[in-house]
Design an enzyme around this catalytic site. Structure first.
Site, PDB file in Angstrom:
ATOM      1  N   LYS A 181       7.002  -6.018   7.084  1.00 24.81           N
ATOM      2  CA  LYS A 181       7.128  -5.527   5.706  1.00 24.81           C
ATOM      3  C   LYS A 181       8.612  -5.437   5.348  1.00 24.81           C
ATOM      4  O   LYS A 181       9.427  -5.010   6.184  1.00 24.81           O
ATOM      5  CB  LYS A 181       6.455  -4.149   5.632  1.00 24.81           C
ATOM      6  CG  LYS A 181       6.337  -3.542   4.244  1.00 24.81           C
ATOM      7  CD  LYS A 181       5.575  -2.213   4.326  1.00 24.81           C
ATOM      8  CE  LYS A 181       5.388  -1.533   2.997  1.00 24.81           C
ATOM      9  NZ  LYS A 181       4.639  -0.262   3.123  1.00 24.81           N
TER      10      LYS A 181
ATOM     11  N   SER B 185       0.891  -0.031  -0.146  1.00 27.67           N
ATOM     12  CA  SER B 185       2.022  -0.884  -0.470  1.00 27.67           C
ATOM     13  C   SER B 185       2.279  -2.027   0.512  1.00 27.67           C
ATOM     14  O   SER B 185       3.028  -2.942   0.178  1.00 27.67           O
ATOM     15  CB  SER B 185       3.291  -0.033  -0.591  1.00 27.67           C
ATOM     16  OG  SER B 185       3.588   0.594   0.633  1.00 27.67           O
TER      17      SER B 185
ATOM     18  N   SER C 217      -0.526   3.380   2.858  1.00 27.42           N
ATOM     19  CA  SER C 217      -0.051   2.016   2.608  1.00 27.42           C
ATOM     20  C   SER C 217      -0.335   0.983   3.690  1.00 27.42           C
ATOM     21  O   SER C 217      -0.111  -0.201   3.463  1.00 27.42           O
ATOM     22  CB  SER C 217       1.446   2.027   2.336  1.00 27.42           C
ATOM     23  OG  SER C 217       1.641   2.435   1.019  1.00 27.42           O
TER      24      SER C 217
HETATM   25  N1  GLN Z   1      -0.232   4.888  -2.723  1.00 22.61           N
HETATM   26  C1  GLN Z   1       0.669   5.806  -2.096  1.00 22.61           C
HETATM   27  C2  GLN Z   1       1.909   5.982  -2.916  1.00 22.61           C
HETATM   28  O1  GLN Z   1       2.050   5.303  -3.854  1.00 22.61           O
HETATM   29  C3  GLN Z   1       0.960   5.367  -0.709  1.00 22.61           C
HETATM   30  C4  GLN Z   1       2.293   4.785  -0.471  1.00 22.61           C
HETATM   31  C5  GLN Z   1       2.627   4.550   0.958  1.00 22.61           C
HETATM   32  O2  GLN Z   1       1.865   4.878   1.874  1.00 22.61           O
HETATM   33  N2  GLN Z   1       3.836   4.038   1.169  1.00 22.61           N
HETATM   34  O3  GLN Z   1       2.739   6.795  -2.639  1.00 22.61           O
END
Ligand code: GLN
Length: 501
Positions: free
Chosen positions: A59, A134, A158
Site C-alpha cells: 500500500k 482504504s 481498511s
Molecule cells: N473507513 C475508515 C476511515 O475512513 C477506515 C480507514 C482505515 O482503516 N484506514 O477512517
C-alpha cells in the site's frame, strides 16, 4: 516469460490497483505459466514456499526505499521514500520482492479508495464497483491474482473491508504485534500494518514473518508467552460468539437526545448499519458452515458497540489533525511556486495538496481537541473506547492471559453492511460510509486482532465476514478460517489465473 507480464497488464488496465509498478521486475520475474512459481524457488515443504521468490504489493502509505510514498495524495505525489518499512524488510529477507505500490484513499481516509487523489481502482468482480478501502489497491491486486499477497494498513477497517469487497483474506493484527515503522501515520493509536492474501495459509506465513518487536517502533511488542503461536496449527472445535447484527442497528436508533439534527443523523446511522439482504444471507451461511465444522455458536451482546463510530471518528480525526501537521510543503512534497511568507507557503501547500476528505478530518480533529472542549468529545470518546475494550475482554479474555471465565474463543461479526457498492446514484453517501464502519472500527478501538474472509458469493459479488479474537490470538482465528477454507474454497473473479501455489 510474456504470459505473466501480459496477464498483469490486462488486469491492471481494468482495475487500476497500482500507483507505481516495477515493470522491469515483472519482465524479469521469469513466471512462465500459471501455478508454476513457487516450488522452483523453495522446497515444497518449507513454510517459505508461500513467500520466497514471490512478488507482493505494498500500500502506498508504507515505505519502500526509492519507491513512491504518495499516500494517494497530491501533496506527496512523486515523493520517493528514503527508507524501507520494517514489515517490508522482513518479507524481503525471506526472498519476497516488491512489485509495486498500491492505490488507497488519501492517507487511508475512506472506505472505497475513491478518495484517492491520484486514480480510481475498480473491483475485479465488477469494474463498475469500488474495491473498498482504504487498502483497495492491495485487495484488488490480490483478488485479480496479480500478487499472492499484499501489505495494507487498518485503522478502522481498511484491510478487512476491501478484503471483503474483493473476496480475499484480510488480517488486522493485534495493536503492536507488527511494527509500524515506515507507515505514514493517520491515527497512531488505532492503526496496524497487516496482510491481504489469497489463502489463510499464506496469510499465516506472512503474518509470522512480519510480527514481533522492533527497536524502531516503541509500541511494538512480542506476543505474551501464553498466547497461541501462529506456527502451531490446531483444528480444535471452538466456541464462537455471534453478534446479532440487527440488535446493533436497533440500539443505534434507540440512542436518545440531542435534538432534531441528531435524531436525523441517528436515523441515517441506524439505516447504514442495517445489513443488505445478500450480506444478511451470507452471514447466516457463515454461521451454518462454522457450526457444521464442529464449532459451538453462542449469541453475545457488546453493549457499548452502538457508540463505536462516533468514538472512532473523534479519536481518529484528533490524531489525524496532529499527525498531518507535518505536511507543510517545506521539506518535501508539493509546494507553491510563490508565497508571501512561510505561513502563506504552508497554507498554500495544504490548500492545494490535501483533498476535501482530508481537510474535513483535520477540521473535525481540531474541533474535538479545541481548548475547553476536550472533555466533551475526545475524553468521552476515550471512555467509550475503554468500555468497548472491556466488553470484548469479558467475552474473550485479556491480553495478560491471566484468569479463567472466558466465554468464547472468537466473535463473529459482519465486516460491512453492504457488498461492494457502485458509483451510481444509489451509492453510499460519505456519511453512510462512515456509519457503516461500525463492525470494523471496534477491533481497532479495542486493539484486538480480526480476520476477514469470504463467506460466500451472493448475486455475483463476494461477501466477507470477520472473526475477532483475544489480543495476540491471531492463530486461533487463522485456525478456524483455515477449516472454513478447506471446506469452502475461496471464490475468484472470472479471468483469475494464479501463477503460484
Ligand atoms: N473507513 C475508515 C476511515 O475512513 C477506515 C480507514 C482505515 O482503516 N484506514 O477512517
Amino acid at each position: 516469460m510474456r504470459e505473466y507480464t501480459e496477464y498483469f497488464k490486462k488486469w491492471e488496465e481494468k482495475i487500476g490497483a497500482f500507483i507505481e509498478i516495477d515493470e522491469k521486475a515483472i519482465e524479469n520475474s521469469g513466471f512462465k505459466g500459471a501455478g508454476k512459481a513457487t516450488s522452483e524457488m523453495a522446497g515444497e515443504k518449507s513454510e517459505k514456499k508461500h513467500v520466497a521468490g514471490l512478488p507482493f504489493a505494498v500500500k502506498d502509505n508504507i515505505a519502500v526505499k526509492g519507491r513512491s510514498i504518495s499516500c494517494g495524495s497530491k501533496l506527496l505525489e512523486n515523493v520517493k521514500s528514503p527508507y524501507t518499512a520494517t514489515a517490508v524488510k522482513k518479507l524481503e529477507a525471506q526472498g519476497a520482492w516488491v512489485i509495486g505500490k498500491t492505490n488507497l484513499d488519501e492517507f487511508g481516509m475512506g472506505s472505497s479508495t475513491d478518495n484517492s487523489a491520484l486514480k480510481k481502482t475498480n473491483n475485479p468482480w465488477d469494474a463498475n464497483r469500488v474495491a473498498g478501502g482504504s487498502s483497495g489497491g492491495s485487495a484488488a491486486a490480490v483478488a485479480a491474482g496479480l500478487v499472492p499477497f499484499a501489505l495494507g494498513t487498518d485503522t478502522g477497517g481498511s484491510i478487512r473491508q476491501p478484503a471483503a469487497f474483493c473476496g480475499v483474506v484480510g488480517l488486522k493484527p493485534t495493536y503492536g504485534a507488527v511494527s509500524r515503522f515506515g507507515l505514514v501515520a493517520y491515527a497512531s493509536s488505532l492503526e496496524t500494518a497487516g496482510v491481504l492474501a489469497d489463502s489463510v495459509e499464506r496469510c499465516r506465513v506472512v503474518f509470522s514473518i512480519i510480527r514481533g518487536k522492533d527497536e524502531n517502533d516503541q509500541t511494538s511488542v512480542e506476543a505474551p508467552a501464553k498466547a497461541p503461536k501462529p506456527e502451531e496449527r490446531s483444528g480444535a472445535p471452538r466456541i464462537i460468539g455471534v453478534l446479532p447484527a440487527e440488535s446493533v442497528a436497533k440500539a443505534i436508533a434507540a440512542v436518545a437526545g440531542g435534538g432534531a439534527d441528531s435524531e436525523q443523523a441517528l436515523f441515517i446511522a441506524a439505516q447504514a448499519a442495517t445489513l443488505e439482504e445478500e450480506v444478511r444471507k451470507s452471514f447466516e451461511t457463515a454461521k451454518k458452515n462454522l457450526a457444521a465444522l464442529g464449532h459451538t455458536l453462542v449469541d453475545v451482546e457488546i453493549p457499548s458497540l452502538k457508540y463505536g463510530v462516533p468514538a472512532y471518528y473523534a479519536i481518529a480525526a484528533a490524531e489525524a489533525s496532529a499527525n498531518l501537521a507535518r505536511f507543510d510543503g517545506i521539506r518535501y512534497g508539493k509546494r507553491p511556486d510563490w508565497a508571501e511568507n512561510p505561513d502563506d507557503l504552508i497554507d498554500k501547500a495544504r490548500e492545494a495538496g490535501f483533498g476535501s476528505e482530508v481537510k474535513l478530518r483535520i477540521l473535525l480533529g481540531a474541533f474535538v481537541l479545541r481548548s475547553g472542549f476536550q472533555d466533551r468529545y475526545y475524553l468521552r470518546a476515550q471512555r467509550i473506547r475503554a468500555g468497548i475494550r472491556r466488553n470484548f475482554e469479558a467475552l474473550l479474555g485479556g491480553a495478560d492471559y491471566a484468569g479463567d471465565g472466558v466465554r468464547c474463543d472468537a466473535v463473529l461479526l459482519p465486516v460491512f453492511p453492504t457488498r461492494a457498492f457502485d458509483r451510481g446514484p444509489s451509492t453510499l453517501s460519505p456519511f453512510a460510509q462512515k456509519a457503516a464502519d461500525l463492525y470494523t472500527c471496534c477491533a481497532n478501538l479495542a486493539g484486538l486482532p480480526a480476520l476477514s474472509f469470504p463467506a460466500s458469493v451472493e448475486n455475483g459479488l463476494p461477501v466477507g465476514v470477520q472473526l475477532l479474537g483475544r489480543a495476540f490470538a491471531e492463530s486461533t482465528l487463522l485456525d478456524i478460517v483455515d477449516g472454513y477454507e478447506k471446506a469452502h474454497p475461496f471464490p475468484h473473479p472470472s479471468g483469475y489465473e494464479p501463477f503460484w501455489d
